[in-house]
Design a protein around this motif. Sequence first.
Motif, PDB file in Angstrom:
ATOM      1  N   THR A 124       0.858  -1.185   0.000  1.00  0.00           N
ATOM      2  CA  THR A 124       0.000   0.000   0.000  1.00  0.00           C
ATOM      3  C   THR A 124       0.891   1.230   0.000  1.00  0.00           C
ATOM      4  N   ALA A 125       0.577   2.174  -0.878  1.00  0.00           N
ATOM      5  CA  ALA A 125       1.395   3.378  -0.985  1.00  0.00           C
ATOM      6  C   ALA A 125       0.497   4.597  -1.210  1.00  0.00           C
ATOM      7  N   VAL A 126       0.006   5.156  -0.151  1.00  0.00           N
ATOM      8  CA  VAL A 126       0.123   4.720   1.237  1.00  0.00           C
ATOM      9  C   VAL A 126      -1.237   4.812   1.890  1.00  0.00           C
ATOM     10  N   ILE A 127      -1.363   4.168   3.067  1.00  0.00           N
ATOM     11  CA  ILE A 127      -2.571   4.302   3.872  1.00  0.00           C
ATOM     12  C   ILE A 127      -2.415   5.537   4.760  1.00  0.00           C
ATOM     13  N   ASP A 177      -6.327  -6.036  10.521  1.00  0.00           N
ATOM     14  CA  ASP A 177      -6.554  -6.252   9.092  1.00  0.00           C
ATOM     15  C   ASP A 177      -5.251  -6.580   8.368  1.00  0.00           C
ATOM     16  N   LEU A 178      -4.194  -5.830   8.669  1.00  0.00           N
ATOM     17  CA  LEU A 178      -2.916  -6.057   8.001  1.00  0.00           C
ATOM     18  C   LEU A 178      -2.373  -7.446   8.308  1.00  0.00           C
ATOM     19  N   ARG A 193       3.426 -11.804   2.274  1.00  0.00           N
ATOM     20  CA  ARG A 193       3.807 -10.985   1.124  1.00  0.00           C
ATOM     21  C   ARG A 193       3.372  -9.527   1.250  1.00  0.00           C
ATOM     22  N   LEU A 194       2.772  -9.140   2.370  1.00  0.00           N
ATOM     23  CA  LEU A 194       2.227  -7.792   2.493  1.00  0.00           C
ATOM     24  C   LEU A 194       3.317  -6.792   2.880  1.00  0.00           C
ATOM     25  N   ASN A 195       3.289  -5.623   2.232  1.00  0.00           N
ATOM     26  CA  ASN A 195       4.205  -4.514   2.522  1.00  0.00           C
ATOM     27  C   ASN A 195       3.372  -3.260   2.769  1.00  0.00           C
ATOM     28  N   PRO A 196       2.894  -3.051   3.992  1.00  0.00           N
ATOM     29  CA  PRO A 196       2.028  -1.897   4.245  1.00  0.00           C
ATOM     30  C   PRO A 196       2.833  -0.596   4.309  1.00  0.00           C
ATOM     31  N   GLY A 197       2.445   0.362   3.475  1.00  0.00           N
ATOM     32  CA  GLY A 197       3.007   1.701   3.553  1.00  0.00           C
ATOM     33  C   GLY A 197       1.989   2.640   4.162  1.00  0.00           C
ATOM     34  N   VAL A 198       2.445   3.511   5.067  1.00  0.00           N
ATOM     35  CA  VAL A 198       1.536   4.411   5.775  1.00  0.00           C
ATOM     36  C   VAL A 198       2.117   5.820   5.794  1.00  0.00           C
ATOM     37  N   SER A 199       1.266   6.776   6.158  1.00  0.00           N
ATOM     38  CA  SER A 199       1.703   8.154   6.375  1.00  0.00           C
ATOM     39  C   SER A 199       0.813   8.769   7.455  1.00  0.00           C
ATOM     40  N   ALA A 201       8.853  -6.002  10.006  1.00  0.00           N
ATOM     41  CA  ALA A 201      10.025  -5.692   9.189  1.00  0.00           C
ATOM     42  C   ALA A 201       9.637  -5.232   7.788  1.00  0.00           C
ATOM     43  N   ARG A 202       8.361  -5.406   7.420  1.00  0.00           N
ATOM     44  CA  ARG A 202       7.900  -5.005   6.094  1.00  0.00           C
ATOM     45  C   ARG A 202       6.974  -3.787   6.148  1.00  0.00           C
ATOM     46  N   MET A 203       7.078  -3.005   7.206  1.00  0.00           N
ATOM     47  CA  MET A 203       6.297  -1.774   7.315  1.00  0.00           C
ATOM     48  C   MET A 203       7.069  -0.622   6.684  1.00  0.00           C
ATOM     49  N   TRP A 204       6.371   0.174   5.871  1.00  0.00           N
ATOM     50  CA  TRP A 204       6.987   1.271   5.138  1.00  0.00           C
ATOM     51  C   TRP A 204       6.372   2.606   5.555  1.00  0.00           C
TER      52      TRP A 204
END
Length: 346
Positions: free
Chosen positions: A85-88, A101-102, A112-118, A184-187
């Motif tokens: 996600t780019a980005v939540i 949910d994540l 395989r999930l790479n959650p991106g947030v702001s 480790a896969r949080m962006w």
Amino acid sequence: MIGQNRWVPSSSVPLRKLGFLTIGLFDRGDPRAGHESTLDVIRLGEELGFDSAWVRHRHLQYGISSPVAVLAAASQRTSRIELGTAVIPLGWENPLRLAEDLATVDVLSGGRLNPGVSVGPPMHYGTVKGALYPDSGDAEDFSYRRVERLLDFVAGAPASDFSGVEGFEVFSERVEPHSAGLRARMWYGGASLRSAQWAGEHGMNFLTSSVVKAEESEDFASVQLSHVRAFRAHHPDGDRARVSQGLVVIPTDTATPAQRARYEAYAEKRLPRTSAPQGPGRLMFAPDLVGTSDEIAERLWAHAAFREIDEVAFALPFSFEHDDYVQILTDMATRLGPALGWRPSS
């Protein structure tokens, strides 16, 4: 030619991970068709060997409003490609519920999930505050603390002071399901020097896009390079910390004349905003890259920030047709990626 010889400048490293980003537009009267198109594009990305597919987040618009739900569906139609996600924008989210949910989607996808947030207040907050937070709108914290809460819950920090058995039900003190590798896969998606530093200090990965703030200069590539370096300087992993760049890239190798004309018109219409910082936030936009894969590769190798990263999530234009995305992704995977030293995943 770059595309034929796969020449890689000695000052740069070959591209290691190739991804793409889509907004997932849909028609108000037929929303299913647009969502199905997005899922088809993600499945095509896996078939072409892309390493990752990312979806944007749009609230009260005709783009993906629930990327976690869309990626849950995508996880069942794919088996290898990473999903991001780019980005939540966390101003719309409860960190505890989002963590649930994540983790659920990460488990369903096999990690395989790479959650991106702001962070920050929701866009047009004054118009939506009464619907989103009717009782706490003026008390909500939209600072980095909101990300910290999410990170803690994803990592397994206690969310309740009660656990154990009550009657026939068993309760956990942490968010369940717990996905051990998700933290480790949080962006973090950042456009400022402070955001880059903060993401590094908190051990996140860093998403940098085609938008930055003109804080140190008015040269886009120089500003973005400073963000990459600041992030890594503050990250425990140093130069090994993950950064993904998300410029708008439109290869035209196999495009029809009509497609090429449409792509060039799209980029030309958006070009004036790249000449100077925009608005009170002094936002700077990178020009869209349109041309053959060889031409785009040359421009990327000349980009100061690109030369210091080894993974990208090239952004697809907002308003094109499904067939356009098929052509663009196919050229990215078969021509542009190899010109940048990338090899498709099997």
